[in-house]
Write a protein that holds these residues in place. Sequence first.
Motif, PDB file in Angstrom:
ATOM      1  N   THR A  68       0.854  -1.196   0.000  1.00  0.00           N
ATOM      2  CA  THR A  68       0.000   0.000   0.000  1.00  0.00           C
ATOM      3  C   THR A  68       0.890   1.246   0.000  1.00  0.00           C
ATOM      4  O   THR A  68       2.089   1.165   0.299  1.00  0.00           O
ATOM      5  CB  THR A  68      -0.905   0.036   1.240  1.00  0.00           C
ATOM      6  N   PRO A  69       0.336   2.425  -0.303  1.00  0.00           N
ATOM      7  CA  PRO A  69       1.135   3.659  -0.216  1.00  0.00           C
ATOM      8  C   PRO A  69       1.743   3.872   1.162  1.00  0.00           C
ATOM      9  O   PRO A  69       2.891   4.331   1.283  1.00  0.00           O
ATOM     10  CB  PRO A  69       0.112   4.752  -0.559  1.00  0.00           C
ATOM     11  N   LEU A  70       1.000   3.523   2.204  1.00  0.00           N
ATOM     12  CA  LEU A  70       1.511   3.685   3.562  1.00  0.00           C
ATOM     13  C   LEU A  70       2.698   2.770   3.809  1.00  0.00           C
ATOM     14  O   LEU A  70       3.699   3.168   4.427  1.00  0.00           O
ATOM     15  CB  LEU A  70       0.387   3.411   4.566  1.00  0.00           C
ATOM     16  N   TRP A  71       2.595   1.539   3.332  1.00  0.00           N
ATOM     17  CA  TRP A  71       3.692   0.576   3.471  1.00  0.00           C
ATOM     18  C   TRP A  71       4.962   1.112   2.813  1.00  0.00           C
ATOM     19  O   TRP A  71       6.069   0.990   3.360  1.00  0.00           O
ATOM     20  CB  TRP A  71       3.293  -0.746   2.831  1.00  0.00           C
ATOM     21  N   LYS A  72       4.812   1.719   1.660  1.00  0.00           N
ATOM     22  CA  LYS A  72       5.978   2.220   0.926  1.00  0.00           C
ATOM     23  C   LYS A  72       6.653   3.388   1.633  1.00  0.00           C
ATOM     24  O   LYS A  72       7.837   3.653   1.399  1.00  0.00           O
ATOM     25  CB  LYS A  72       5.557   2.597  -0.492  1.00  0.00           C
ATOM     26  N   ARG A  73       5.907   4.077   2.505  1.00  0.00           N
ATOM     27  CA  ARG A  73       6.494   5.184   3.265  1.00  0.00           C
ATOM     28  C   ARG A  73       7.135   4.703   4.564  1.00  0.00           C
ATOM     29  O   ARG A  73       7.896   5.440   5.188  1.00  0.00           O
ATOM     30  CB  ARG A  73       5.411   6.224   3.616  1.00  0.00           C
ATOM     31  N   MET A  74       6.827   3.503   4.986  1.00  0.00           N
ATOM     32  CA  MET A  74       7.341   2.981   6.255  1.00  0.00           C
ATOM     33  C   MET A  74       8.768   2.468   6.084  1.00  0.00           C
ATOM     34  O   MET A  74       9.137   1.930   5.041  1.00  0.00           O
ATOM     35  CB  MET A  74       6.445   1.840   6.766  1.00  0.00           C
ATOM     36  N   GLY A  75       9.569   2.622   7.139  1.00  0.00           N
ATOM     37  CA  GLY A  75      10.903   2.034   7.146  1.00  0.00           C
ATOM     38  C   GLY A  75      10.842   0.555   7.493  1.00  0.00           C
ATOM     39  O   GLY A  75       9.828   0.044   7.982  1.00  0.00           O
ATOM     40  N   GLU A  76      11.942  -0.149   7.263  1.00  0.00           N
ATOM     41  CA  GLU A  76      11.986  -1.592   7.500  1.00  0.00           C
ATOM     42  C   GLU A  76      11.706  -1.929   8.963  1.00  0.00           C
ATOM     43  O   GLU A  76      10.984  -2.886   9.263  1.00  0.00           O
ATOM     44  CB  GLU A  76      13.354  -2.135   7.088  1.00  0.00           C
ATOM     45  N   GLU A  77      12.237  -1.148   9.872  1.00  0.00           N
ATOM     46  CA  GLU A  77      12.039  -1.432  11.295  1.00  0.00           C
ATOM     47  C   GLU A  77      10.563  -1.335  11.675  1.00  0.00           C
ATOM     48  O   GLU A  77      10.044  -2.184  12.420  1.00  0.00           O
ATOM     49  CB  GLU A  77      12.861  -0.451  12.138  1.00  0.00           C
ATOM     50  N   GLN A  78       9.873  -0.318  11.152  1.00  0.00           N
ATOM     51  CA  GLN A  78       8.448  -0.165  11.471  1.00  0.00           C
ATOM     52  C   GLN A  78       7.627  -1.269  10.821  1.00  0.00           C
ATOM     53  O   GLN A  78       6.647  -1.747  11.397  1.00  0.00           O
ATOM     54  CB  GLN A  78       7.955   1.214  11.024  1.00  0.00           C
ATOM     55  N   ARG A  79       8.018  -1.679   9.624  1.00  0.00           N
ATOM     56  CA  ARG A  79       7.311  -2.782   8.960  1.00  0.00           C
ATOM     57  C   ARG A  79       7.424  -4.069   9.786  1.00  0.00           C
ATOM     58  O   ARG A  79       6.445  -4.804   9.959  1.00  0.00           O
ATOM     59  CB  ARG A  79       7.884  -3.006   7.563  1.00  0.00           C
ATOM     60  N   ILE A  80       8.631  -4.357  10.279  1.00  0.00           N
ATOM     61  CA  ILE A  80       8.830  -5.564  11.091  1.00  0.00           C
ATOM     62  C   ILE A  80       8.046  -5.465  12.389  1.00  0.00           C
ATOM     63  O   ILE A  80       7.439  -6.450  12.843  1.00  0.00           O
ATOM     64  CB  ILE A  80      10.331  -5.799  11.352  1.00  0.00           C
ATOM     65  N   LEU A  81       8.018  -4.267  12.982  1.00  0.00           N
ATOM     66  CA  LEU A  81       7.241  -4.075  14.207  1.00  0.00           C
ATOM     67  C   LEU A  81       5.759  -4.320  13.939  1.00  0.00           C
ATOM     68  O   LEU A  81       5.061  -4.958  14.754  1.00  0.00           O
ATOM     69  CB  LEU A  81       7.455  -2.667  14.746  1.00  0.00           C
ATOM     70  N   LEU A  82       5.267  -3.839  12.800  1.00  0.00           N
ATOM     71  CA  LEU A  82       3.866  -4.098  12.441  1.00  0.00           C
ATOM     72  C   LEU A  82       3.627  -5.595  12.286  1.00  0.00           C
ATOM     73  O   LEU A  82       2.599  -6.119  12.730  1.00  0.00           O
ATOM     74  CB  LEU A  82       3.504  -3.358  11.158  1.00  0.00           C
ATOM     75  N   SER A  83       4.567  -6.305  11.676  1.00  0.00           N
ATOM     76  CA  SER A  83       4.399  -7.762  11.523  1.00  0.00           C
ATOM     77  C   SER A  83       4.315  -8.439  12.886  1.00  0.00           C
ATOM     78  O   SER A  83       3.574  -9.412  13.062  1.00  0.00           O
ATOM     79  CB  SER A  83       5.546  -8.354  10.698  1.00  0.00           C
ATOM     80  N   GLN A  84       5.068  -7.929  13.882  1.00  0.00           N
ATOM     81  CA  GLN A  84       5.013  -8.512  15.230  1.00  0.00           C
ATOM     82  C   GLN A  84       3.647  -8.286  15.864  1.00  0.00           C
ATOM     83  O   GLN A  84       3.063  -9.205  16.460  1.00  0.00           O
ATOM     84  CB  GLN A  84       6.107  -7.918  16.108  1.00  0.00           C
ATOM     85  N   HIS A  85       3.122  -7.074  15.729  1.00  0.00           N
ATOM     86  CA  HIS A  85       1.823  -6.787  16.332  1.00  0.00           C
ATOM     87  C   HIS A  85       0.705  -7.528  15.600  1.00  0.00           C
ATOM     88  O   HIS A  85      -0.264  -7.975  16.232  1.00  0.00           O
ATOM     89  CB  HIS A  85       1.581  -5.279  16.347  1.00  0.00           C
ATOM     90  N   GLU A  86       0.818  -7.662  14.281  1.00  0.00           N
ATOM     91  CA  GLU A  86      -0.221  -8.409  13.559  1.00  0.00           C
ATOM     92  C   GLU A  86      -0.163  -9.895  13.906  1.00  0.00           C
ATOM     93  O   GLU A  86      -1.204 -10.551  13.995  1.00  0.00           O
ATOM     94  CB  GLU A  86      -0.085  -8.187  12.051  1.00  0.00           C
ATOM     95  N   ALA A  87       1.040 -10.432  14.109  1.00  0.00           N
ATOM     96  CA  ALA A  87       1.143 -11.831  14.543  1.00  0.00           C
ATOM     97  C   ALA A  87       0.476 -12.016  15.898  1.00  0.00           C
ATOM     98  O   ALA A  87      -0.223 -13.011  16.140  1.00  0.00           O
ATOM     99  CB  ALA A  87       2.607 -12.261  14.597  1.00  0.00           C
ATOM    100  N   ALA A  88       0.673 -11.045  16.804  1.00  0.00           N
ATOM    101  CA  ALA A  88       0.031 -11.116  18.126  1.00  0.00           C
ATOM    102  C   ALA A  88      -1.482 -11.000  17.992  1.00  0.00           C
ATOM    103  O   ALA A  88      -2.238 -11.684  18.700  1.00  0.00           O
ATOM    104  CB  ALA A  88       0.572 -10.010  19.028  1.00  0.00           C
ATOM    105  N   ALA A  89      -1.943 -10.123  17.092  1.00  0.00           N
ATOM    106  CA  ALA A  89      -3.387  -9.960  16.889  1.00  0.00           C
ATOM    107  C   ALA A  89      -4.002 -11.228  16.301  1.00  0.00           C
ATOM    108  O   ALA A  89      -5.109 -11.628  16.687  1.00  0.00           O
ATOM    109  CB  ALA A  89      -3.658  -8.767  15.976  1.00  0.00           C
TER     110      ALA A  89
END
Length: 312
Positions: A68-89
């Motif tokens: 998504t456009p938002l994903w493309k603006r995110m840095g790698e560290e924030q993307r990985i952090l999002l993956s951690q929270h989505e895995a928890a969700a």
Amino acid sequence: MTTVTDVTEAEVLRDALGLLKDREQVAERLLASSAKHSFDPDKELDWDAPFEDGKWFWPPELVSLYDTPLWKRMGEEQRILLSQHEAAALASLGIWFELILMQLLVRHIYDKSATSAHVRYALTEIEDECRHSKMFARLIAHGGTPWYPVSRAHRTLGRVFKTISTTPGSFTATLLGEEVLDWMQRLTFPDERVQPLVRGVTRIHVVEEARHVRYAREELRRQMVTAPRLSQEFTRVTSGEFARVFSVAFVNPEVYTNVGLDKHEAMAQVKASGHRREVMQTGAKRLTDFLDDIGVLRGVGRRLWRASGLLA
């Protein structure tokens, strides 16, 4: 008193997929498999090992904002952090769903012979689900992320569904909760980009859930042949509504807030994402093809499944 569903195994049952297998023989094979391939997550997994820097907690292509456009603006560290929270969700969603499933299984076997293999396997599956729920909870706690409960509205709908669901409706919902996540987990556990602990959790879940899917599919086929017509029609409608609820609950908006994103912008982009829609429909396709074959996806129910975004 004999009911419509108490059809003897001597009677030949057939649906669009062919002859149905003997219920007891199916259960005996699943019990044998359970004896050989069941796991204790507390002993099988290394809970003391630290997470590895730079590794994902969910394959990036399966993260809701991917491409998504938002994903493309995110840095790698924030993307990985999002993956951690989505895995928890998703682990939190899995616990909610497995609690529903266990109650539905108990209802299913309530008036059946406790000495039958069919009932013994249901009890074995409940044991599996107890371990899975504890495993998911431990994964969430180990990662230090919040527990992500479904909304109050969805918890209420879950209570209503458990009360009014037909037996075929219960097994349809079981498959919905198991097969989409199973598809994602089959992509996760061999993915070396993902944290070893997450891969271990998904490997255990995939191996044991394969038996649960087999049990539910065989029983749902039987129910859609033997259940009264009204029950079948009610199943089509309630399963479609459960698909709609499930698809919404699959993304918890609070994950975006907790990684520093605007949740309203994020949710809008997820909703508009063609990639996300393709992921969800691909994950559900094996199930929707099966449900279509056995006559679940008809009428109002089919329209509700389409509205859920899980059926193309």
